[in-house]
Design a protein around this motif. Sequence first.
Motif, PDB file in Angstrom:
ATOM      1  N   SER A  78     -23.614  13.290   0.405  1.00  0.00           N
ATOM      2  CA  SER A  78     -24.456  13.641  -0.923  1.00  0.00           C
ATOM      3  C   SER A  78     -24.854  12.192  -1.698  1.00  0.00           C
ATOM      4  O   SER A  78     -25.855  11.816  -1.958  1.00  0.00           O
ATOM      5  N   MET A  79     -23.707  11.771  -1.912  1.00  0.00           N
ATOM      6  CA  MET A  79     -23.886  10.262  -2.621  1.00  0.00           C
ATOM      7  C   MET A  79     -24.776   9.391  -1.920  1.00  0.00           C
ATOM      8  O   MET A  79     -25.541   8.634  -2.387  1.00  0.00           O
ATOM      9  N   LYS A  80     -24.362   9.216  -0.592  1.00  0.00           N
ATOM     10  CA  LYS A  80     -25.109   8.347   0.246  1.00  0.00           C
ATOM     11  C   LYS A  80     -26.507   8.744   0.298  1.00  0.00           C
ATOM     12  O   LYS A  80     -27.421   7.752   0.372  1.00  0.00           O
ATOM     13  N   LEU A  81     -26.809   9.877   0.542  1.00  0.00           N
ATOM     14  CA  LEU A  81     -28.271  10.416   0.589  1.00  0.00           C
ATOM     15  C   LEU A  81     -28.896  10.089  -0.680  1.00  0.00           C
ATOM     16  O   LEU A  81     -30.186   9.796  -0.870  1.00  0.00           O
ATOM     17  N   TRP A  82     -28.227  10.296  -1.821  1.00  0.00           N
ATOM     18  CA  TRP A  82     -28.643  10.114  -3.168  1.00  0.00           C
ATOM     19  C   TRP A  82     -29.257   8.452  -3.354  1.00  0.00           C
ATOM     20  O   TRP A  82     -30.137   8.314  -3.839  1.00  0.00           O
ATOM     21  N   GLU A  83     -28.133   7.832  -2.962  1.00  0.00           N
ATOM     22  CA  GLU A  83     -28.489   6.305  -3.210  1.00  0.00           C
ATOM     23  C   GLU A  83     -29.877   5.833  -2.299  1.00  0.00           C
ATOM     24  O   GLU A  83     -30.507   5.209  -2.787  1.00  0.00           O
ATOM     25  N   ARG A  84     -29.661   6.353  -1.113  1.00  0.00           N
ATOM     26  CA  ARG A  84     -31.014   6.117  -0.214  1.00  0.00           C
ATOM     27  C   ARG A  84     -32.316   6.586  -0.614  1.00  0.00           C
ATOM     28  O   ARG A  84     -33.293   6.054  -0.564  1.00  0.00           O
ATOM     29  N   GLY A  85     -32.220   7.699  -1.312  1.00  0.00           N
ATOM     30  CA  GLY A  85     -33.388   8.459  -2.088  1.00  0.00           C
ATOM     31  C   GLY A  85     -33.836   7.657  -3.139  1.00  0.00           C
ATOM     32  O   GLY A  85     -34.866   7.361  -3.310  1.00  0.00           O
ATOM     33  N   GLU A  86     -32.717   7.191  -3.943  1.00  0.00           N
ATOM     34  CA  GLU A  86     -33.338   6.332  -5.088  1.00  0.00           C
ATOM     35  C   GLU A  86     -34.034   5.000  -4.563  1.00  0.00           C
ATOM     36  O   GLU A  86     -35.054   4.410  -5.099  1.00  0.00           O
ATOM     37  N   ALA A  87     -33.374   4.214  -3.594  1.00  0.00           N
ATOM     38  CA  ALA A  87     -33.879   2.972  -2.801  1.00  0.00           C
ATOM     39  C   ALA A  87     -35.255   3.680  -2.318  1.00  0.00           C
ATOM     40  O   ALA A  87     -36.473   2.597  -2.495  1.00  0.00           O
ATOM     41  N   LEU A  88     -35.432   4.548  -1.678  1.00  0.00           N
ATOM     42  CA  LEU A  88     -36.685   4.968  -1.118  1.00  0.00           C
ATOM     43  C   LEU A  88     -37.872   5.339  -2.345  1.00  0.00           C
ATOM     44  O   LEU A  88     -38.999   4.816  -2.207  1.00  0.00           O
ATOM     45  N   GLU A 134     -39.245  -1.964   5.575  1.00  0.00           N
ATOM     46  CA  GLU A 134     -40.044  -2.001   6.567  1.00  0.00           C
ATOM     47  C   GLU A 134     -41.095  -0.763   6.612  1.00  0.00           C
ATOM     48  O   GLU A 134     -41.708  -0.712   7.646  1.00  0.00           O
ATOM     49  N   LEU A 135     -40.804   0.131   5.551  1.00  0.00           N
ATOM     50  CA  LEU A 135     -41.384   1.330   5.875  1.00  0.00           C
ATOM     51  C   LEU A 135     -42.568   1.358   5.119  1.00  0.00           C
ATOM     52  O   LEU A 135     -42.700   0.779   4.121  1.00  0.00           O
ATOM     53  N   GLY A 136     -43.659   2.099   5.623  1.00  0.00           N
ATOM     54  CA  GLY A 136     -44.947   2.266   4.884  1.00  0.00           C
ATOM     55  C   GLY A 136     -44.721   3.337   3.643  1.00  0.00           C
ATOM     56  O   GLY A 136     -43.658   4.032   3.855  1.00  0.00           O
ATOM     57  N   TYR A 137     -45.834   3.484   2.855  1.00  0.00           N
ATOM     58  CA  TYR A 137     -45.589   4.348   1.870  1.00  0.00           C
ATOM     59  C   TYR A 137     -45.282   6.021   2.436  1.00  0.00           C
ATOM     60  O   TYR A 137     -44.454   6.526   1.860  1.00  0.00           O
ATOM     61  N   GLU A 138     -46.168   6.384   3.541  1.00  0.00           N
ATOM     62  CA  GLU A 138     -46.137   7.633   3.828  1.00  0.00           C
ATOM     63  C   GLU A 138     -44.649   7.853   4.442  1.00  0.00           C
ATOM     64  O   GLU A 138     -44.196   8.898   4.358  1.00  0.00           O
ATOM     65  N   GLN A 139     -44.228   6.981   5.275  1.00  0.00           N
ATOM     66  CA  GLN A 139     -43.005   7.082   6.008  1.00  0.00           C
ATOM     67  C   GLN A 139     -41.978   7.325   5.022  1.00  0.00           C
ATOM     68  O   GLN A 139     -40.916   8.081   5.052  1.00  0.00           O
ATOM     69  N   ARG A 184     -42.307   8.000   1.766  1.00  0.00           N
ATOM     70  CA  ARG A 184     -42.122   9.497   1.036  1.00  0.00           C
ATOM     71  C   ARG A 184     -41.763  10.718   1.851  1.00  0.00           C
ATOM     72  O   ARG A 184     -41.045  11.512   1.284  1.00  0.00           O
ATOM     73  N   ASP A 185     -41.933  10.667   3.173  1.00  0.00           N
ATOM     74  CA  ASP A 185     -41.477  11.593   3.922  1.00  0.00           C
ATOM     75  C   ASP A 185     -40.094  11.755   4.147  1.00  0.00           C
ATOM     76  O   ASP A 185     -39.528  12.767   4.062  1.00  0.00           O
ATOM     77  N   GLU A 186     -39.519  10.683   4.225  1.00  0.00           N
ATOM     78  CA  GLU A 186     -38.125  10.702   4.437  1.00  0.00           C
ATOM     79  C   GLU A 186     -37.418  10.989   2.892  1.00  0.00           C
ATOM     80  O   GLU A 186     -36.294  11.684   2.882  1.00  0.00           O
ATOM     81  N   LEU A 187     -37.983  10.584   1.883  1.00  0.00           N
ATOM     82  CA  LEU A 187     -37.494  10.927   0.420  1.00  0.00           C
ATOM     83  C   LEU A 187     -37.595  12.410   0.506  1.00  0.00           C
ATOM     84  O   LEU A 187     -36.541  12.998  -0.186  1.00  0.00           O
ATOM     85  N   THR A 188     -38.771  12.961   0.738  1.00  0.00           N
ATOM     86  CA  THR A 188     -38.881  14.465   0.810  1.00  0.00           C
ATOM     87  C   THR A 188     -37.843  15.029   1.615  1.00  0.00           C
ATOM     88  O   THR A 188     -37.137  16.204   0.946  1.00  0.00           O
ATOM     89  N   GLN A 213     -37.912   3.961  -5.065  1.00  0.00           N
ATOM     90  CA  GLN A 213     -38.146   2.581  -5.810  1.00  0.00           C
ATOM     91  C   GLN A 213     -39.283   2.050  -4.811  1.00  0.00           C
ATOM     92  O   GLN A 213     -40.191   1.359  -5.313  1.00  0.00           O
ATOM     93  N   HIS A 214     -38.970   2.083  -3.562  1.00  0.00           N
ATOM     94  CA  HIS A 214     -40.014   1.457  -2.499  1.00  0.00           C
ATOM     95  C   HIS A 214     -41.408   1.999  -2.836  1.00  0.00           C
ATOM     96  O   HIS A 214     -42.472   1.540  -2.709  1.00  0.00           O
ATOM     97  N   CYS A 215     -41.460   3.317  -3.067  1.00  0.00           N
ATOM     98  CA  CYS A 215     -42.513   4.204  -3.014  1.00  0.00           C
ATOM     99  C   CYS A 215     -43.407   3.663  -4.385  1.00  0.00           C
ATOM    100  O   CYS A 215     -44.498   3.462  -4.331  1.00  0.00           O
ATOM    101  N   GLN A 216     -42.636   3.627  -5.209  1.00  0.00           N
ATOM    102  CA  GLN A 216     -43.019   3.047  -6.706  1.00  0.00           C
ATOM    103  C   GLN A 216     -43.756   1.929  -6.653  1.00  0.00           C
ATOM    104  O   GLN A 216     -44.884   1.520  -7.141  1.00  0.00           O
ATOM    105  N   ALA A 217     -43.164   0.776  -5.697  1.00  0.00           N
ATOM    106  CA  ALA A 217     -43.558  -0.500  -5.709  1.00  0.00           C
ATOM    107  C   ALA A 217     -44.910  -0.524  -4.922  1.00  0.00           C
ATOM    108  O   ALA A 217     -45.875  -1.163  -5.351  1.00  0.00           O
ATOM    109  N   TRP A 218     -45.039   0.402  -3.825  1.00  0.00           N
ATOM    110  CA  TRP A 218     -46.431   0.517  -3.400  1.00  0.00           C
ATOM    111  C   TRP A 218     -47.412   1.018  -4.086  1.00  0.00           C
ATOM    112  O   TRP A 218     -48.479   0.618  -4.048  1.00  0.00           O
TER     113      TRP A 218
END
Length: 84
Positions: free
Chosen positions: A49-59, A22-27, A29-33, A61-66
């Motif tokens: 940390s592991m949960k954050l890392w997994e979410r970061g990886e998913a973010l 549901e997130l746009g690219y900027e959203q 990217r900002d969460e990943l940062t 991937q989402h940014c790369q798809a955008w």
Amino acid sequence: MSGTEQSLSSSVSLAAHPDIAELGYEQARDELTSIVAKLEGGQAPLEESMKLWERGEALAQHCQAWLDNAEQRLTAQEDSAPEE
């Protein structure tokens, strides 16, 4: 990227984080940062940390798809533009 990093990265699925779609690219990217800053701070317990890392990886991937989609659209525009 090492083989281990590649297999870990590919094992993270966007399906595990449906809200990311549901997130746009900027959203995203900002969460990943923000996640990167938290992880670099080293203050989170290992499980968090592991949960954050997994979410970061998913973010990521989402940014790369955008970005890939934007590049395809620009390429399609260039290919369809009349030559002068």
